[in-house]
Design a protein around this motif. Structure first.
Motif, PDB file in Angstrom:
ATOM      1  N   VAL A 197       0.866  -1.177   0.000  1.00 34.90           N
ATOM      2  CA  VAL A 197       0.000   0.000   0.000  1.00 34.90           C
ATOM      3  C   VAL A 197       0.904   1.228   0.000  1.00 34.90           C
ATOM      4  N   ASP A 198       0.320   2.381  -0.293  1.00 33.09           N
ATOM      5  CA  ASP A 198       1.117   3.611  -0.359  1.00 33.09           C
ATOM      6  C   ASP A 198       1.313   4.258   1.006  1.00 33.09           C
ATOM      7  N   LEU A 199       0.284   4.142   1.851  1.00 32.95           N
ATOM      8  CA  LEU A 199       0.278   4.846   3.129  1.00 32.95           C
ATOM      9  C   LEU A 199      -0.185   3.927   4.242  1.00 32.95           C
ATOM     10  N   THR A 200       0.065   4.356   5.458  1.00 34.27           N
ATOM     11  CA  THR A 200      -0.607   3.765   6.616  1.00 34.27           C
ATOM     12  C   THR A 200      -0.833   4.881   7.615  1.00 34.27           C
ATOM     13  N   ILE A 201      -1.603   4.597   8.657  1.00 27.99           N
ATOM     14  CA  ILE A 201      -1.864   5.603   9.682  1.00 27.99           C
ATOM     15  C   ILE A 201      -1.494   4.992  11.020  1.00 27.99           C
ATOM     16  N   VAL A 202      -0.642   5.684  11.761  1.00 27.33           N
ATOM     17  CA  VAL A 202      -0.045   5.120  12.964  1.00 27.33           C
ATOM     18  C   VAL A 202       0.011   6.146  14.093  1.00 27.33           C
ATOM     19  N   SER A 203       0.370   5.668  15.272  1.00 34.10           N
ATOM     20  CA  SER A 203       0.774   6.553  16.358  1.00 34.10           C
ATOM     21  C   SER A 203       2.239   6.898  16.108  1.00 34.10           C
ATOM     22  N   PRO A 204       2.680   8.111  16.435  1.00 32.84           N
ATOM     23  CA  PRO A 204       4.057   8.516  16.112  1.00 32.84           C
ATOM     24  C   PRO A 204       5.132   7.564  16.622  1.00 32.84           C
ATOM     25  N   SER A 205       4.900   6.917  17.760  1.00 34.82           N
ATOM     26  CA  SER A 205       5.920   6.031  18.330  1.00 34.82           C
ATOM     27  C   SER A 205       6.122   4.764  17.514  1.00 34.82           C
ATOM     28  N   GLU A 206       5.122   4.374  16.730  1.00 36.14           N
ATOM     29  CA  GLU A 206       5.177   3.073  16.063  1.00 36.14           C
ATOM     30  C   GLU A 206       6.257   2.983  14.993  1.00 36.14           C
ATOM     31  N   LEU A 207       6.588   4.110  14.371  1.00 33.81           N
ATOM     32  CA  LEU A 207       7.592   4.085  13.309  1.00 33.81           C
ATOM     33  C   LEU A 207       8.710   5.095  13.575  1.00 33.81           C
ATOM     34  N   PHE A 278       9.701   3.817  34.113  1.00 33.31           N
ATOM     35  CA  PHE A 278       8.587   3.974  33.173  1.00 33.31           C
ATOM     36  C   PHE A 278       8.830   5.171  32.253  1.00 33.31           C
ATOM     37  N   VAL A 279       9.168   6.297  32.847  1.00 35.69           N
ATOM     38  CA  VAL A 279       9.389   7.519  32.059  1.00 35.69           C
ATOM     39  C   VAL A 279      10.482   7.293  31.026  1.00 35.69           C
ATOM     40  N   ASP A 280      11.558   6.632  31.430  1.00 34.51           N
ATOM     41  CA  ASP A 280      12.667   6.376  30.509  1.00 34.51           C
ATOM     42  C   ASP A 280      12.255   5.414  29.399  1.00 34.51           C
ATOM     43  N   ALA A 281      11.530   4.351  29.777  1.00 33.73           N
ATOM     44  CA  ALA A 281      11.112   3.353  28.779  1.00 33.73           C
ATOM     45  C   ALA A 281      10.178   3.972  27.749  1.00 33.73           C
ATOM     46  N   TYR A 282       9.215   4.755  28.203  1.00 28.46           N
ATOM     47  CA  TYR A 282       8.282   5.395  27.272  1.00 28.46           C
ATOM     48  C   TYR A 282       8.996   6.404  26.384  1.00 28.46           C
ATOM     49  N   SER A 283       9.909   7.173  26.972  1.00 27.85           N
ATOM     50  CA  SER A 283      10.634   8.174  26.193  1.00 27.85           C
ATOM     51  C   SER A 283      11.477   7.525  25.105  1.00 27.85           C
ATOM     52  N   LYS A 284      12.155   6.428  25.443  1.00 29.60           N
ATOM     53  CA  LYS A 284      12.975   5.724  24.458  1.00 29.60           C
ATOM     54  C   LYS A 284      12.122   5.129  23.343  1.00 29.60           C
ATOM     55  N   ALA A 285      10.878   4.774  23.678  1.00 33.11           N
ATOM     56  CA  ALA A 285       9.974   4.192  22.677  1.00 33.11           C
ATOM     57  C   ALA A 285       9.249   5.264  21.874  1.00 33.11           C
ATOM     58  N   GLY A 286       9.516   6.526  22.179  1.00 29.68           N
ATOM     59  CA  GLY A 286       8.849   7.612  21.468  1.00 29.68           C
ATOM     60  C   GLY A 286       7.440   7.882  21.960  1.00 29.68           C
ATOM     61  N   LEU A 287       7.114   7.383  23.166  1.00 32.36           N
ATOM     62  CA  LEU A 287       5.780   7.573  23.737  1.00 32.36           C
ATOM     63  C   LEU A 287       5.789   8.747  24.709  1.00 32.36           C
ATOM     64  N   PRO A 288       4.731   9.551  24.739  1.00 31.76           N
ATOM     65  CA  PRO A 288       4.654  10.622  25.733  1.00 31.76           C
ATOM     66  C   PRO A 288       4.389  10.034  27.112  1.00 31.76           C
ATOM     67  N   ALA A 289       5.318  10.220  28.026  1.00 35.84           N
ATOM     68  CA  ALA A 289       5.220   9.586  29.342  1.00 35.84           C
ATOM     69  C   ALA A 289       4.306  10.332  30.306  1.00 35.84           C
ATOM     70  N   ASN A 290       3.789  11.484  29.895  1.00 38.22           N
ATOM     71  CA  ASN A 290       2.950  12.280  30.793  1.00 38.22           C
ATOM     72  C   ASN A 290       1.486  12.297  30.372  1.00 38.22           C
ATOM     73  N   MET A 291       1.086  11.388  29.477  1.00 39.79           N
ATOM     74  CA  MET A 291      -0.289  11.390  28.959  1.00 39.79           C
ATOM     75  C   MET A 291      -1.118  10.269  29.573  1.00 39.79           C
ATOM     76  N   TRP A 292      -0.920   9.999  30.878  1.00 38.71           N
ATOM     77  CA  TRP A 292      -1.697   8.971  31.559  1.00 38.71           C
ATOM     78  C   TRP A 292      -2.832   9.614  32.339  1.00 38.71           C
ATOM     79  N   MET A 293      -3.793   8.789  32.760  1.00 36.31           N
ATOM     80  CA  MET A 293      -4.941   9.278  33.528  1.00 36.31           C
ATOM     81  C   MET A 293      -5.265   8.313  34.658  1.00 36.31           C
ATOM     82  N   ASN A 294      -5.743   8.865  35.773  1.00 34.16           N
ATOM     83  CA  ASN A 294      -6.224   8.004  36.853  1.00 34.16           C
ATOM     84  C   ASN A 294      -7.616   7.487  36.512  1.00 34.16           C
ATOM     85  N   ARG A 295      -8.182   6.719  37.413  1.00 39.32           N
ATOM     86  CA  ARG A 295      -9.466   6.077  37.128  1.00 39.32           C
ATOM     87  C   ARG A 295     -10.582   7.081  36.858  1.00 39.32           C
ATOM     88  N   ALA A 296     -10.666   8.117  37.677  1.00 36.33           N
ATOM     89  CA  ALA A 296     -11.751   9.093  37.516  1.00 36.33           C
ATOM     90  C   ALA A 296     -11.666   9.796  36.165  1.00 36.33           C
TER      91      ALA A 296
END
Length: 322
Positions: A197-207, A278-296
């Motif tokens: 295919v020509d394109l795909t759509i991803v989360s930035p960390s995936e590629l 966690f912060v280091d692992a997410y950062s190395k994977a290109g994931l935003p480490a501050n975009m989590w939420m509690n239960r509420a």
């Protein structure tokens, strides 16, 4: 007197039934916990969950085993967890597909079949291609207009959240692409990397690694503002496409799971989210480490998604299979 004895007997029997349940919740967790990822290994949902679970298990006190159950755009995995015993030992990673699937096809669960626990991350949808195919959004638009229907884009599943995002982009832009559903984001990525295919759509960390190496180009992101990691990447609104969209990836338990158990899992993950590992692992994977939420906050997000996704489905004119 006889009636009082009957009532007393009933109360004793009820108490006998409840005491083990209370004791069970107090002893949680007494064995390893299983987290089902309803998509193939290697995708964003899988990576996000494995990184978070690895750190959270330190605080939960038991191993957290991640298992993949791909199929049906998440339906296979969600259905398994929905019918699991609500004891806190079988959990599920969830994203927008847990809301979408029951709205677009016949399922034996709804989003209300689950109890939200935490949200692990949020990432904007991003359109990607091999760098040799297109270098910029403008190049893609020119090719699409010169050959309507000639551009193919892979998505993680029919009526999955990324598919709906693409449909919104096409509706707003007037472009005509062919959407190619696959069985999970990893397969969608493979189809693009293999030139099927020509394109795909991803989360930035995936590629992120392929983008850094120059193999892949990100052309457009559906973020509300430019991403710090990719400051040169245009957002859709800058190109006249008013679409903001992206997957959230959370953790849920089957409905009916004891409150004490849900609270224990939430507490473990909230501690993990501020752990340097966690912060280091997410950062190395290109994931935003501050975009989590509690239960509420996560529960509020899910409730709002019920409304928003129903509106998107109506807006894009998607025909459901229900």
């Amino acid at each position: 007197m006889k009636m009082n004895r009957r009532i007393s007997a009933l109360l004793v029997a009820t108490a006998a039934f409840l005491i083990p349940a209370c004791g069970f919740a107090a002893d949680y967790p007494a064995k390893p916990v299983k987290i089902i990822v309803p998509f193939a290994a290697g995708g964003a949902a899988d990576m996000t969950t494995r990184l978070a679970a690895k750190v959270a298990e330190k605080y939960l006190g038991q191993p957290m085993a991640v298992e993949n159950r791909p199929g049906g755009g998440g339906v296979t995995g969600y259905a398994e967890v929905a019918k699991s015993r609500p004891d806190g030992y079988t959990l599920s990673e969830v994203g927008p597909s847990v809301v979408i699937a029951p709205l677009t096809k016949k399922t034996n669960f709804t989003v209300d079949s689950f109890t939200p626990i935490v949200n692990m991350v949020y990432e904007p949808e991003t359109i990607a291609c091999l760098s040799e195919r297109f270098k910029t959004w403008e190049e893609l638009v020119a090719a699409s207009q010169a050959n309507p229907g000639g551009v193919k884009i892979s998505v993680s599943g029919a009526m999955a959240s990324d598919h709906l995002a693409v449909l919104r982009v096409l509706k707003k832009s007037g472009l005509k692409w062919v959407c190619v559903p696959t069985n999970g984001s990893s397969q969608a990525i493979t189809a693009m990397l293999g030139g099927h295919v020509d394109l795909t759509i991803v989360s930035p960390s995936e590629l992120s690694e392929q983008v850094r190496s120059g193999q892949v180009a990100y052309l457009l992101t559906l973020a509300p503002k430019r991403l710090e990691e990719y400051p040169e990447l245009p957002i859709a609104a800058e190109k006249g496409i008013e679409v903001v969209d992206g997957p959230w990836r959370g953790l849920v338990a089957p409905k009916g799971t004891p409150e004490e158990v849900v609270a224990a899992i939430e507490a473990a993950f909230l501690k993990a989210f501020v752990d340097p590992e966690f912060v280091d692992a997410y950062s190395k994977a290109g994931l935003p480490a501050n975009m989590w939420m509690n239960r509420a906050d996560f529960t509020a997000l899910v409730d709002q998604q019920k409304v928003d996704i129903a509106e998107v489905i109506a807006e894009t004119g998607v025909k459901t299979n229900k």
